[in-house]
Motif scaffolding. Structure first.
Motif, short mmCIF file in Angstrom:
data_model
loop_
_atom_site.label_atom_id
_atom_site.label_comp_id
_atom_site.label_asym_id
_atom_site.label_seq_id
_atom_site.Cartn_x
_atom_site.Cartn_y
_atom_site.Cartn_z
N ASP A 1 -4.52 -2.64 1.93
CA ASP A 1 -5.17 -1.43 2.44
C ASP A 1 -4.91 -0.27 1.50
O ASP A 1 -3.76 -0.07 1.05
CB ASP A 1 -4.65 -1.07 3.84
CG ASP A 1 -5.17 -2.01 4.91
OD1 ASP A 1 -6.33 -2.43 4.81
OD2 ASP A 1 -4.41 -2.33 5.84
N VAL A 2 -5.96 0.50 1.21
CA VAL A 2 -5.82 1.72 0.42
C VAL A 2 -6.15 2.89 1.34
O VAL A 2 -7.27 3.00 1.83
CB VAL A 2 -6.76 1.71 -0.80
CG1 VAL A 2 -6.62 3.01 -1.58
CG2 VAL A 2 -6.47 0.51 -1.70
N LEU A 3 -5.13 3.75 1.57
CA LEU A 3 -5.29 4.88 2.47
C LEU A 3 -5.74 6.09 1.66
O LEU A 3 -4.97 6.65 0.87
CB LEU A 3 -3.97 5.19 3.19
CG LEU A 3 -3.55 4.24 4.33
CD1 LEU A 3 -3.34 2.82 3.86
CD2 LEU A 3 -2.29 4.78 5.01
N LEU A 4 -6.99 6.49 1.84
CA LEU A 4 -7.56 7.59 1.06
C LEU A 4 -7.29 8.93 1.73
O LEU A 4 -7.23 9.02 2.96
CB LEU A 4 -9.07 7.39 0.89
CG LEU A 4 -9.51 6.15 0.13
CD1 LEU A 4 -11.04 6.07 0.10
CD2 LEU A 4 -8.95 6.15 -1.29
N PRO A 5 -7.16 9.99 0.94
CA PRO A 5 -6.94 11.32 1.51
C PRO A 5 -8.22 11.89 2.11
O PRO A 5 -9.33 11.58 1.65
CB PRO A 5 -6.47 12.15 0.32
CG PRO A 5 -7.09 11.47 -0.86
CD PRO A 5 -7.14 10.01 -0.53
N GLU A 6 -8.07 12.72 3.10
CA GLU A 6 -9.22 13.33 3.76
C GLU A 6 -9.92 14.32 2.83
O GLU A 6 -9.29 15.23 2.29
CB GLU A 6 -8.77 14.04 5.03
CG GLU A 6 -9.89 14.73 5.79
CD GLU A 6 -9.40 15.46 7.03
OE1 GLU A 6 -10.22 16.17 7.66
OE2 GLU A 6 -8.20 15.33 7.37
N LEU B 1 -9.54 1.72 2.87
CA LEU B 1 -10.31 0.64 2.26
C LEU B 1 -9.55 -0.67 2.45
O LEU B 1 -8.37 -0.77 2.10
CB LEU B 1 -10.52 0.91 0.77
CG LEU B 1 -11.27 2.18 0.39
CD1 LEU B 1 -11.41 2.27 -1.12
CD2 LEU B 1 -12.63 2.25 1.06
N ARG B 2 -10.20 -1.68 3.01
CA ARG B 2 -9.60 -3.02 3.11
C ARG B 2 -10.13 -3.84 1.93
O ARG B 2 -11.34 -4.01 1.79
CB ARG B 2 -9.97 -3.66 4.44
CG ARG B 2 -9.53 -5.11 4.58
CD ARG B 2 -8.02 -5.29 4.49
NE ARG B 2 -7.27 -4.50 5.43
CZ ARG B 2 -7.00 -4.88 6.69
NH1 ARG B 2 -7.43 -6.05 7.12
NH2 ARG B 2 -6.29 -4.10 7.47
N LEU B 3 -9.20 -4.33 1.08
CA LEU B 3 -9.58 -5.09 -0.10
C LEU B 3 -9.59 -6.59 0.19
O LEU B 3 -9.08 -7.04 1.22
CB LEU B 3 -8.61 -4.79 -1.25
CG LEU B 3 -8.43 -3.31 -1.60
CD1 LEU B 3 -7.58 -3.18 -2.87
CD2 LEU B 3 -9.75 -2.59 -1.75
N VAL C 1 -13.67 -4.26 -2.51
CA VAL C 1 -13.65 -3.75 -1.14
C VAL C 1 -14.39 -4.69 -0.19
O VAL C 1 -15.54 -5.08 -0.46
CB VAL C 1 -14.27 -2.34 -1.08
CG1 VAL C 1 -14.37 -1.86 0.37
CG2 VAL C 1 -13.44 -1.37 -1.91
N VAL C 2 -13.72 -5.04 0.91
CA VAL C 2 -14.34 -5.84 1.97
C VAL C 2 -14.94 -4.93 3.03
O VAL C 2 -16.04 -5.18 3.54
CB VAL C 2 -13.31 -6.80 2.61
CG1 VAL C 2 -13.91 -7.49 3.83
CG2 VAL C 2 -12.83 -7.82 1.61
N ALA C 3 -14.23 -3.87 3.38
CA ALA C 3 -14.69 -2.98 4.44
C ALA C 3 -14.07 -1.60 4.25
O ALA C 3 -12.98 -1.46 3.68
CB ALA C 3 -14.34 -3.53 5.82
N ALA C 4 -14.79 -0.58 4.71
CA ALA C 4 -14.26 0.78 4.77
C ALA C 4 -14.07 1.13 6.24
O ALA C 4 -15.02 1.07 7.02
CB ALA C 4 -15.22 1.76 4.09
N VAL C 5 -12.84 1.49 6.61
CA VAL C 5 -12.49 1.73 8.01
C VAL C 5 -12.30 3.23 8.22
O VAL C 5 -11.47 3.86 7.54
CB VAL C 5 -11.21 0.97 8.40
CG1 VAL C 5 -10.89 1.19 9.88
CG2 VAL C 5 -11.36 -0.53 8.10
N ARG C 6 -13.06 3.79 9.15
CA ARG C 6 -12.93 5.22 9.48
C ARG C 6 -11.74 5.42 10.40
O ARG C 6 -11.63 4.75 11.44
CB ARG C 6 -14.21 5.72 10.13
CG ARG C 6 -14.33 7.23 10.25
CD ARG C 6 -14.48 7.89 8.92
NE ARG C 6 -14.79 9.32 9.04
CZ ARG C 6 -14.69 10.17 8.04
NH1 ARG C 6 -14.32 9.76 6.84
NH2 ARG C 6 -14.98 11.45 8.21
#
Length: 286
Positions: free
Chosen positions: A224-229, A217-219, A204-209
């Motif tokens: 990009d990994v789009l996580l569920p709420e 999650l930007r790898l 992971v490079v960054a976590a984007v809100r």
């Protein structure tokens, strides 16, 4: 011939106190508390007199402090414990006292409140140790992540409080990067979940809100990994399984959408790497 023993004369009875002696004893019992009270009143009156004559200040506390200072009660030592990153000039200004100042008229509570306004300070205590010492104990905030928002970088602590917006480069290589509005308040839960999956965390490079509701999650490879709420921990555990079994994160994918509860959506790469790099969050300061 035997001698006849004469009976001893009875011991003389102690004289009974006279009437005036009894009266005097009673008066002494009554006069002793009165004398003590009179002495206390005289001492208080003397203090007020000294304060009135020698004290200077706009209120009684300041006048007492000034009067005591004239009697030798002044600050000689200022001891600070726990300061590592708190800027010394800011701390000195918030403390508001210097060697030679009166020690009794100084408000330790007001000083503590001023010191806790400094961003690096989580909590503080200020103590007056007579005759001549002021002791300051600091608990500093611990940087937890770097927050990027509106093109600026700030250090935040675990509670999401901004610690500082300067000297961020000193921590950039040690702390994770979170991006976007609402990221500081939600960062701790996500980063704790990532720590349980080190194979994912290392990529992971960054976590984007996103929308102040969920995370992307930007790898390092631009994916990009789009996580569920609200289900980040479960999604990360499933992603770690897929990576271990199928090396999913090594594939040429633009994004993995994990927002649906019953399926993943894979988006293949359709743009050049240079375009993807340009879309990444700004790099942390170096």
């Amino acid at each position: 011939m035997s001698r006849v023993k004469r009976p001893r004369a009875p011991a003389p009875m102690p004289d009974r106190p006279g009437r005036w002696q009894v009266l005097l004893r009673r008066q002494r019992r009554l006069l002793l508390p009165a004398g003590i009270g009179l002495g206390v009143l005289v001492a208080i009156a003397g203090l007020f007199t000294v304060v009135h004559i020698a004290g200077r200040g706009s209120n009684f506390a300041e006048r007492v402090g000034d009067a005591a200072a004239r009697l030798g009660l002044r600050v000689a030592h200022i001891e600070v414990q726990g300061r590592v990153k708190t800027p010394e000039p800011l701390l000195r200004a918030a403390l508001g006292i210097n060697p030679g100042d009166p020690i009794l008229g100084y408000s330790v509570d007001a000083a503590r409140a001023r010191i806790e306004l400094i961003r690096w300070v989580q909590s503080a205590t200020v103590e007056r140790r007579l005759p001549d010492t002021i002791l300051v104990k600091l608990t500093e905030r611990r940087p937890f992540a770097v927050w990027q928002h509106d093109g600026k970088f700030r250090l935040i602590d675990r509670d999401g409080q901004v610690v500082t917006d300067s000297d961020v480069a000193d921590f950039a290589s040690q702390l994770p990067l979170v991006v976007g509005l609402g990221a500081p308040e939600a960062a701790a839960a996500l980063l704790d979940a990532l720590a349980t999956q080190p194979a994912i965390q290392a990529r992971v490079v960054a976590a984007v809100r996103v929308g102040e509701r969920r995370w992307n999650l930007r790898l390092k490879n631009g994916m990009d990994v789009l996580l569920p709420e609200g289900a980040e921990r479960q999604a990360l555990a499933r992603l770690a399984e897929l990576q271990a079994d199928h090396a999913l994160l090594n594939r040429p994918l633009q994004a993995i959408d994990m927002r649906l509860p019953d399926r993943f959506v894979f988006r293949p790469q359709t743009t050049p790497a240079a375009t993807k790099d340009a879309a990444q969050p700004a790099r942390k300061p170096t």
